[in-house]
Write a protein that holds these residues in place. Sequence first.
Motif: not given
Length: 107
Positions: A4-7, A30-38, A93-94
């Motif tokens: 778990r990283v953040a809200m 965030r791009v649109g309603d998606q979260v990306f990690a790189f 849950d956010n």
Amino acid sequence: MWVRVAMLEEIPVGSAKVFHIEGRAIALTRVGDQVFAFGDVCTHDGGPLAEGKLEGHVIQCPRHGARFDIRTGRVLRLPAVVPIPVYETKVEDNAVWVNPEPKEASR
């Protein structure tokens, strides 16, 4: 293993924020309603990718202009030739969770 990283509201839209997860600097956006990690390191010269310009699903290194697809890690513009690591994310849950093991990169 998921971490778990953040809200969700802590993850920016249109830019990236770096989190240190299990010894790795991982940028989230965030791009649109998606979260990306790189990975927050340009494979060309080690530059900080999260400081670069983000347009849609493309991040540009602020040092020499290498571009990467944040969904796959694929190199889109020289001088980089090696993909960046990308990571799976999920939102429950956010809360934003990241799998700290990189996904297989596309070339």
